[in-house]
Design a protein around this motif. Sequence first.
Motif, short mmCIF file in Angstrom:
data_model
loop_
_atom_site.label_atom_id
_atom_site.label_comp_id
_atom_site.label_asym_id
_atom_site.label_seq_id
_atom_site.Cartn_x
_atom_site.Cartn_y
_atom_site.Cartn_z
N UNK A 30 -8.77 -0.51 -7.72
CA UNK A 30 -7.31 -0.64 -7.85
C UNK A 30 -6.61 0.67 -7.49
N UNK A 31 -7.15 1.77 -7.94
CA UNK A 31 -6.55 3.08 -7.65
C UNK A 31 -6.59 3.40 -6.16
N UNK A 32 -7.70 3.08 -5.51
CA UNK A 32 -7.82 3.33 -4.07
C UNK A 32 -6.85 2.43 -3.31
N UNK A 33 -6.78 1.17 -3.71
CA UNK A 33 -5.87 0.24 -3.02
C UNK A 33 -4.42 0.67 -3.20
N UNK A 34 -4.03 1.00 -4.42
CA UNK A 34 -2.62 1.34 -4.64
C UNK A 34 -2.27 2.69 -4.02
N UNK A 35 -3.21 3.60 -3.99
CA UNK A 35 -2.93 4.92 -3.44
C UNK A 35 -3.10 5.03 -1.94
N UNK A 36 -4.19 4.51 -1.43
CA UNK A 36 -4.49 4.67 0.00
C UNK A 36 -4.08 3.45 0.85
N UNK A 37 -4.32 2.26 0.36
CA UNK A 37 -4.03 1.08 1.16
C UNK A 37 -2.54 0.74 1.14
N UNK A 38 -1.94 0.68 -0.02
CA UNK A 38 -0.53 0.28 -0.11
C UNK A 38 0.40 1.25 0.60
N UNK A 39 -0.01 2.50 0.73
CA UNK A 39 0.82 3.51 1.39
C UNK A 39 0.31 3.88 2.78
#
Length: 189
Positions: A30-39
Amino acid sequence: MNKNDKIRQIVERYPDFWKTESAFMSYLRSGIRSGLWNKNKVKLLKIKNNRVQIPNPNPKGNKSTVWGGECEVCRKLFPTKDLQVDHLRENSSSLKCFDDVSQFISDMVLITEDDLRVVCKPCHYIISYSQKMNISFEEAKLRKKVINICKDKKLLVDTLVSLQVESIPKTKKGQEDLLYKLLLESKNE
């Protein structure tokens, strides 16, 4: 101590935060997705380059058009809020243990617009399921339809009756398997 042992130690020491190692990996994903993927700038560019004004699907809306786009799978128009960006690849990335982190991050950030497609949420859900189960998109679509029908016992029984089933299996698994078989047969006719 290897990284997976360290995760075990963290989970044991902080059970109020993560009850299992799986919960810890979910937190990390979740942290990787919200930090790296979503942005991700390339992902955001893909959205921007594929958006167009579409007829407003909200009959009570103030504007006649809204920002949206076409799903690259079903080819229907959707407002932006109902679209997602999907990676064009055979399998979904997994992050089940710490050894998967490097590949998972690479899959999230080492992309060009050609590696992505804009899809509606229902199609993305089916794509992800087909990758997870290693089945075709069409088979996943049918299985998802069966799963959704089976969530409502009355709907399940009504659907079986509408398909002219005379003897409905007693178990939910039997009903689900029969429904899948019947829908597959009707699709192939």
